[in-house]
Design an enzyme around this catalytic site. Structure first.
Site, PDB file in Angstrom:
ATOM      1  N   ALA A  74      -3.791 -18.177 -32.089  1.00 30.66           N
ATOM      2  CA  ALA A  74      -2.918 -19.245 -32.558  1.00 30.66           C
ATOM      3  C   ALA A  74      -2.934 -19.165 -34.086  1.00 30.66           C
ATOM      4  O   ALA A  74      -3.901 -18.661 -34.675  1.00 30.66           O
ATOM      5  CB  ALA A  74      -3.438 -20.587 -32.072  1.00 30.66           C
TER       6      ALA A  74
ATOM      7  N   GLY B   8      -5.838 -17.272 -28.851  1.00 28.16           N
ATOM      8  CA  GLY B   8      -4.614 -17.472 -28.093  1.00 28.16           C
ATOM      9  C   GLY B   8      -3.974 -16.158 -27.657  1.00 28.16           C
ATOM     10  O   GLY B   8      -3.226 -16.131 -26.674  1.00 28.16           O
TER      11      GLY B   8
ATOM     12  N   GLU C 138      -5.820 -15.181 -24.582  1.00 27.05           N
ATOM     13  CA  GLU C 138      -5.364 -16.129 -23.547  1.00 27.05           C
ATOM     14  C   GLU C 138      -3.956 -15.782 -23.065  1.00 27.05           C
ATOM     15  O   GLU C 138      -3.646 -15.877 -21.873  1.00 27.05           O
ATOM     16  CB  GLU C 138      -5.400 -17.559 -24.103  1.00 27.05           C
ATOM     17  CG  GLU C 138      -6.827 -18.054 -24.321  1.00 27.05           C
ATOM     18  CD  GLU C 138      -6.873 -19.365 -25.113  1.00 27.05           C
ATOM     19  OE1 GLU C 138      -6.359 -19.377 -26.253  1.00 27.05           O
ATOM     20  OE2 GLU C 138      -7.411 -20.344 -24.601  1.00 27.05           O
TER      21      GLU C 138
ATOM     22  N   GLU D 288     -12.716 -18.764 -31.192  1.00 28.86           N
ATOM     23  CA  GLU D 288     -12.431 -20.150 -31.608  1.00 28.86           C
ATOM     24  C   GLU D 288     -13.680 -20.872 -32.095  1.00 28.86           C
ATOM     25  O   GLU D 288     -13.627 -21.644 -33.042  1.00 28.86           O
ATOM     26  CB  GLU D 288     -11.793 -20.940 -30.456  1.00 28.86           C
ATOM     27  CG  GLU D 288     -10.364 -20.538 -30.129  1.00 28.86           C
ATOM     28  CD  GLU D 288     -10.264 -19.423 -29.102  1.00 28.86           C
ATOM     29  OE1 GLU D 288     -11.276 -18.732 -28.860  1.00 28.86           O
ATOM     30  OE2 GLU D 288      -9.163 -19.237 -28.563  1.00 28.86           O
TER      31      GLU D 288
HETATM   32  N1  DAK Z   1      -3.457 -17.108 -37.825  1.00 32.02           N
HETATM   33  C1  DAK Z   1      -2.773 -17.021 -39.000  1.00 32.02           C
HETATM   34  N2  DAK Z   1      -2.781 -15.913 -39.765  1.00 32.02           N
HETATM   35  C2  DAK Z   1      -3.506 -14.877 -39.333  1.00 32.02           C
HETATM   36  C3  DAK Z   1      -4.234 -14.897 -38.128  1.00 32.02           C
HETATM   37  C4  DAK Z   1      -4.165 -16.082 -37.338  1.00 32.02           C
HETATM   38  N3  DAK Z   1      -4.770 -16.194 -36.157  1.00 32.02           N
HETATM   39  N4  DAK Z   1      -4.849 -13.707 -37.983  1.00 32.02           N
HETATM   40  C5  DAK Z   1      -4.519 -12.973 -39.063  1.00 32.02           C
HETATM   41  N5  DAK Z   1      -3.713 -13.661 -39.873  1.00 32.02           N
HETATM   42  C6  DAK Z   1      -3.144 -13.242 -41.140  1.00 32.02           C
HETATM   43  C7  DAK Z   1      -4.212 -13.178 -42.227  1.00 32.02           C
HETATM   44  O1  DAK Z   1      -4.440 -14.460 -42.780  1.00 32.02           O
HETATM   45  C8  DAK Z   1      -3.576 -12.216 -43.200  1.00 32.02           C
HETATM   46  O2  DAK Z   1      -2.629 -12.905 -43.967  1.00 32.02           O
HETATM   47  P1  DAK Z   1      -2.429 -12.612 -45.552  1.00 32.02           P
HETATM   48  O3  DAK Z   1      -3.760 -12.869 -46.152  1.00 32.02           O
HETATM   49  O4  DAK Z   1      -2.029 -11.156 -45.608  1.00 32.02           O
HETATM   50  O5  DAK Z   1      -1.363 -13.562 -45.964  1.00 32.02           O
HETATM   51  C9  DAK Z   1      -2.829 -11.235 -42.316  1.00 32.02           C
HETATM   52  O6  DAK Z   1      -2.678 -11.906 -41.041  1.00 32.02           O
HETATM   53  C10 DAK Z   1      -3.613  -9.949 -42.062  1.00 32.02           C
HETATM   54  O7  DAK Z   1      -4.912 -10.316 -41.603  1.00 32.02           O
HETATM   55  P2  DAK Z   1      -6.266  -9.756 -42.272  1.00 32.02           P
HETATM   56  O8  DAK Z   1      -6.045  -9.427 -43.710  1.00 32.02           O
HETATM   57  O9  DAK Z   1      -7.352 -10.711 -41.936  1.00 32.02           O
HETATM   58  O10 DAK Z   1      -6.430  -8.387 -41.472  1.00 32.02           O
HETATM   59  P3  DAK Z   1      -7.802  -7.643 -41.131  1.00 32.02           P
HETATM   60  O11 DAK Z   1      -7.409  -6.331 -40.577  1.00 32.02           O
HETATM   61  O12 DAK Z   1      -8.740  -7.660 -42.293  1.00 32.02           O
HETATM   62  O13 DAK Z   1      -8.474  -8.518 -39.974  1.00 32.02           O
HETATM   63  C11 DAK Z   1      -8.480  -9.789 -37.910  1.00 32.02           C
HETATM   64  C12 DAK Z   1      -7.821  -8.642 -38.726  1.00 32.02           C
HETATM   65  C13 DAK Z   1      -7.622  -9.983 -36.645  1.00 32.02           C
HETATM   66  C14 DAK Z   1      -9.912  -9.378 -37.493  1.00 32.02           C
HETATM   67  C15 DAK Z   1      -8.532 -11.061 -38.775  1.00 32.02           C
HETATM   68  O14 DAK Z   1      -7.215 -11.289 -39.296  1.00 32.02           O
HETATM   69  C16 DAK Z   1      -8.947 -12.263 -38.015  1.00 32.02           C
HETATM   70  O15 DAK Z   1     -10.161 -12.459 -37.751  1.00 32.02           O
HETATM   71  N6  DAK Z   1      -7.983 -13.119 -37.689  1.00 32.02           N
HETATM   72  C17 DAK Z   1      -8.234 -14.375 -37.039  1.00 32.02           C
HETATM   73  C18 DAK Z   1      -8.535 -14.141 -35.577  1.00 32.02           C
HETATM   74  C19 DAK Z   1      -8.875 -15.424 -34.894  1.00 32.02           C
HETATM   75  O16 DAK Z   1      -9.831 -16.101 -35.223  1.00 32.02           O
HETATM   76  N7  DAK Z   1      -8.081 -15.733 -33.900  1.00 32.02           N
HETATM   77  C20 DAK Z   1      -8.252 -16.911 -33.103  1.00 32.02           C
HETATM   78  C21 DAK Z   1      -7.410 -17.973 -33.706  1.00 32.02           C
HETATM   79  S1  DAK Z   1      -7.833 -19.536 -33.038  1.00 32.02           S
HETATM   80  C22 DAK Z   1      -6.007 -25.380 -29.379  1.00 32.02           C
HETATM   81  C23 DAK Z   1      -4.890 -24.613 -29.342  1.00 32.02           C
HETATM   82  C24 DAK Z   1      -5.006 -23.278 -29.507  1.00 32.02           C
HETATM   83  C25 DAK Z   1      -6.209 -22.708 -29.720  1.00 32.02           C
HETATM   84  C26 DAK Z   1      -7.327 -23.484 -29.767  1.00 32.02           C
HETATM   85  C27 DAK Z   1      -7.229 -24.813 -29.584  1.00 32.02           C
HETATM   86  N8  DAK Z   1      -5.884 -26.761 -29.300  1.00 32.02           N
HETATM   87  C28 DAK Z   1      -4.854 -27.375 -30.076  1.00 32.02           C
HETATM   88  C29 DAK Z   1      -6.931 -27.527 -28.694  1.00 32.02           C
HETATM   89  C30 DAK Z   1      -6.283 -21.331 -30.007  1.00 32.02           C
HETATM   90  C31 DAK Z   1      -6.977 -20.979 -31.123  1.00 32.02           C
HETATM   91  C32 DAK Z   1      -6.921 -19.654 -31.653  1.00 32.02           C
HETATM   92  O17 DAK Z   1      -6.271 -18.768 -31.167  1.00 32.02           O
END
Ligand code: DAK
Length: 260
Positions: free
Chosen positions: A66, A111, A114, A134
């Site tokens: 997400a 997400g 998921e 998360e």
């Molecule tokens: N959201 C927004 N932007 C994201 C992103 C994300 N999930 N993942 C990556 N980006 C963006 C980065 O901020 C970066 O943007 P700029 O800095 O260039 O503007 C760009 O994509 C490239 O990412 P990186 O520079 O970080 O690239 P790397 O190769 O170094 O790293 C990575 C790739 C996938 C390991 C890293 O980007 C990362 O760790 N990303 C976050 C992954 C993550 O934590 N995903 C889970 C998100 S939480 C709920 C509803 C939904 C959910 C939960 C609760 N409720 C409302 C109850 C779901 C939650 C999630 O999915």
């Protein structure tokens, strides 16, 4: 229809939907979820489409989760709405009347993982990475991950993945049963298309009812599930596909299914 955050392409009876937000590694915000939902509704109604492939644009990410920037300042009420929206769209994908194959080409985190689990079949490229990070953000999975992961793999493995936020590479995902196949990155879409085409050649009603029987049956006890299977098996004998499929076998020719 013109989309901002997704791409929809067709190859005969196969539709391919790509999440297309490269600047955020295809992360899901509200608009993307809405577009995905609208596209799925159109594909569900399109009689020419017999299987769908869902993937991420580019070669780095399926969906990196997400959108964290979008979620940062959500109020509790908005967060609940966002979660409900995601759950609704993912259930819509799970309940699609045709098979959906996730072609997982890179990061499938939060997400994104998921979303792949809401699909019927997951095929991973060697570069795919899965995880539910998360908890590292101080939140929890909110798009059905606590439920679908525990049903797909076993509850202990699901809890380990959801409690630690560890990232699993494609081979580890194959080992725990999260994906059914791992292929070289360059072969991912061809492999998914091959599977989709094999399914598309089958009787569409049989495929649809099979999906329905499995999905409904997983949420009830086995005796009731057998009843669902028997009911659907009975109904299928009212279809032209049944007559055509069996006649074609006996006449030693290829069946021409119409999906009715
Ligand atoms: N959201 C927004 N932007 C994201 C992103 C994300 N999930 N993942 C990556 N980006 C963006 C980065 O901020 C970066 O943007 P700029 O800095 O260039 O503007 C760009 O994509 C490239 O990412 P990186 O520079 O970080 O690239 P790397 O190769 O170094 O790293 C990575 C790739 C996938 C390991 C890293 O980007 C990362 O760790 N990303 C976050 C992954 C993550 O934590 N995903 C889970 C998100 S939480 C709920 C509803 C939904 C959910 C939960 C609760 N409720 C409302 C109850 C779901 C939650 C999630 O999915």
């Amino acid at each position: 229809m013109a989309w901002n955050n997704i791409l929809v392409e067709f190859d005969n009876e196969i539709a391919m939907v790509s999440i297309n937000r490269p600047k955020a590694l295809n992360a899901l915000d509200n608009e993307t979820l809405t577009e995905l939902s609208d596209a799925m509704a159109e594909l569900a109604a399109n009689q020419g489409v017999r299987a769908i492939i869902l993937t991420g644009a580019g070669d780095k990410a399926f969906v990196a989760g997400a959108d964290i920037a979008y979620m940062l300042s959500l109020t509790p009420v908005q967060a609940k709405e966002f979660s409900r929206h995601g759950q609704y769209v993912f259930s819509q994908i799970e309940d699609m009347p045709k098979p959906v194959i996730a072609a997982v080409n890179g990061f499938a985190l939060g997400g994104g993982c998921e979303l792949s689990m809401a699909c019927d079949i997951r095929i991973a490229s060697e570069k795919a990475k899965f995880g539910q990070p998360e908890v590292s953000l101080g939140i929890m999975a909110g798009f059905g991950g606590t439920q679908r992961l525990a049903r797909l793999v076993n509850p202990g493995i699901a809890k380990e993945m959801l409690f630690t936020g560890d990232i699993y590479d494609a081979q580890a995902a194959l080992r725990i049963g999260l994906v059914s196949k791992v292929v070289p990155a360059g072969e991912l879409l061809d492999e998914c298309k091959k599977i989709a085409k094999r399914i598309a050649a089958m009787g569409p009603v049989g495929v649809r009812f099979t999906k329905e029987a499995i999905n409904q049956g997983l949420n009830m006890d086995q005796e009731k599930a057998f009843n669902i299977e028997a009911d659907l098996f009975g109904v299928i004998f009212s279809t032209a596909d049944q007559t055509e499929g069996m006649s074609a076998f006996l006449e030693k020719r290829k069946a021409g299914f119409k999906g009715e």
